[in-house]
Scaffold this motif. Structure first.
Motif, PDB file in Angstrom:
ATOM      1  N   TRP A 235       0.858  -1.192   0.000  1.00 37.69           N
ATOM      2  CA  TRP A 235       0.000   0.000   0.000  1.00 37.69           C
ATOM      3  C   TRP A 235       0.892   1.239   0.000  1.00 37.69           C
TER       4      TRP A 235
ATOM      5  N   LYS B 216      -7.092 -13.941  -3.016  1.00 38.72           N
ATOM      6  CA  LYS B 216      -8.318 -13.991  -2.209  1.00 38.72           C
ATOM      7  C   LYS B 216      -8.741 -15.435  -1.932  1.00 38.72           C
TER       8      LYS B 216
ATOM      9  N   LEU C 108     -10.938  -4.895  -0.862  1.00 39.92           N
ATOM     10  CA  LEU C 108     -12.116  -4.608  -1.667  1.00 39.92           C
ATOM     11  C   LEU C 108     -13.059  -5.804  -1.681  1.00 39.92           C
ATOM     12  N   ASP C 109     -14.322  -5.553  -2.012  1.00 39.11           N
ATOM     13  CA  ASP C 109     -15.287  -6.651  -2.054  1.00 39.11           C
ATOM     14  C   ASP C 109     -15.017  -7.593  -3.227  1.00 39.11           C
ATOM     15  N   ASN C 110     -14.867  -7.026  -4.413  1.00 37.70           N
ATOM     16  CA  ASN C 110     -14.612  -7.876  -5.577  1.00 37.70           C
ATOM     17  C   ASN C 110     -14.176  -7.039  -6.764  1.00 37.70           C
ATOM     18  N   LEU C 111     -13.495  -7.683  -7.674  1.00 40.13           N
ATOM     19  CA  LEU C 111     -13.099  -7.100  -8.953  1.00 40.13           C
ATOM     20  C   LEU C 111     -13.117  -8.228  -9.987  1.00 40.13           C
TER      21      LEU C 111
ATOM     22  N   GLU D 143     -10.009 -10.500  -9.788  1.00 38.30           N
ATOM     23  CA  GLU D 143      -9.565 -11.075  -8.524  1.00 38.30           C
ATOM     24  C   GLU D 143      -9.086 -12.513  -8.696  1.00 38.30           C
TER      25      GLU D 143
ATOM     26  N   CYS E 214      -5.829  -3.383  -6.948  1.00 39.37           N
ATOM     27  CA  CYS E 214      -6.732  -3.714  -5.842  1.00 39.37           C
ATOM     28  C   CYS E 214      -6.172  -3.279  -4.487  1.00 39.37           C
TER      29      CYS E 214
ATOM     30  N   ALA F 271      -6.630   0.850  -4.502  1.00 33.33           N
ATOM     31  CA  ALA F 271      -8.014   1.306  -4.347  1.00 33.33           C
ATOM     32  C   ALA F 271      -8.484   1.351  -2.894  1.00 33.33           C
ATOM     33  N   ILE F 272      -7.725   0.777  -1.976  1.00 27.06           N
ATOM     34  CA  ILE F 272      -8.093   0.796  -0.553  1.00 27.06           C
ATOM     35  C   ILE F 272      -7.777   2.175   0.014  1.00 27.06           C
ATOM     36  N   THR F 273      -8.751   2.808   0.638  1.00 26.75           N
ATOM     37  CA  THR F 273      -8.592   4.178   1.122  1.00 26.75           C
ATOM     38  C   THR F 273      -8.196   4.223   2.592  1.00 26.75           C
TER      39      THR F 273
ATOM     40  N   GLN G 181     -11.237   3.718   4.797  1.00 29.02           N
ATOM     41  CA  GLN G 181     -11.622   2.310   4.960  1.00 29.02           C
ATOM     42  C   GLN G 181     -10.802   1.636   6.056  1.00 29.02           C
TER      43      GLN G 181
END
Length: 204
Positions: A34, A128, A151-154, A157, A185, A188-190, A193
Motif C-alpha cells: 500500500w 483472495k 475490496l469486495d470484488n473485482l 480477482e 486492488c 483502491a483501498i482508502t 476504509q
C-alpha cells in the motif's frame, strides 16, 4: 485434526513504551505494498487520536520504507524504525507487546496473528481465499483473527491463482506493477476504509 492459529511463545519485552502500535509499510513484493504516504497518514492518526508511539517493523530488504515513511509523517518524533535492525526474537517481541499492528501482507502480520495481537492487514484480491481472510476450524477465546482491509470484488480477482503473476488479466494493473507500483486492488483501498477497521479494534 482442527485448524487453529499458530502460537507465538511469550517473548521478553524489547520496547519499553507501554502503549504503541506497529506499522509494517513493506513486504516481499512491491505489488503488495500500500502507498507509504497512506501508512504515514494513519501513523499521524494513531499519534493524534490514540496517543500511540509508532514502531516500524520489517526485514533488511525493506529499509527504504523507513526514510519514505519518516518523510511523510507529521510526527516523526513519535516514530521509531526497527526495519532491518532486529533479530527475529526482537522483532517478534515488538509485535507481541504492541497495542495493535497495521501491515501489508507480510511476515509481521502473520507474527501478529500468532501472538493474538489485534491487527489489520492491507490485502489485495490476487490471492483472495488462499491466505486472507484467515480460516480456522475453531477460534479460542484468547485468539483473534486479523481484520482485513480488502475490496469486495473485482473482475480480475484471484489473478495469481491463474498464472502466479500479479495482475494477470488486467493490463493496466500489470503496467503499474512493472513500474514498481502496487496492484490496483491495493491502491483502491482508502485511508478511511482502514480507519473503519481501526475503530473495530481500538475502542479507547
Amino acid at each position: 485434526v482442527c485448524a487453529h492459529l499458530p502460537k507465538l511463545l511469550p517473548q521478553p519485552k524489547y520496547v519499553k513504551t507501554d502503549r504503541y502500535c506497529v506499522i509494517c509499510p513493506g513486504s516481499s513484493a512491491k505489488a503488495k505494498c500500500w502507498p507509504v504516504e497512506r501508512f504515514a497518514q494513519l501513523g499521524d492518526y494513531m499519534v493524534e487520536k490514540y496517543g500511540l508511539e509508532i514502531h516500524l517493523c520489517g526485514g533488511k530488504e525493506e529499509i527504504a520504507y523507513t526514510e519514505a515513511f519518516l518523510r511523510k509523517i507529521r510526527h516523526p518524533e513519535q516514530a521509531i524504525s526497527h526495519i532491518g535492525r532486529t533479530n527475529f526474537t526482537q522483532w517478534a517481541s515488538i509485535i507481541q507487546h504492541a497495542s495493535f499492528v497495521l501491515s501489508n501482507d507480510s511476515a509481521t502480520l502473520h507474527i501478529a496473528a500468532a501472538a493474538c495481537v489485534p491487527s489489520i492487514c492491507i490485502s489485495g484480491l490476487y490471492d483472495k481465499g488462499l491466505f486472507f481472510p484467515y480460516v480456522v476450524d475453531e477460534l479460542l477465546e484468547t485468539e483473534r483473527l486479523p481484520e482485513i482491509a480488502m475490496l469486495d470484488n473485482l473482475p480480475c480477482e484471484r489473478c495469481r491463482t491463474r498464472s502466479y503473476f500479479f495482475g494477470t488479466g488486467n493490463t493496466k494493473c500489470q503496467k503499474r506493477i512493472k513500474h514498481g507500483d502496487c496492484a490496483e486492488c491495493i491502491d483502491a483501498i482508502t485511508v478511511d476504509q482502514v480507519k473503519e477497521k481501526i475503530a473495530l479494534i481500538m475502542p479507547y
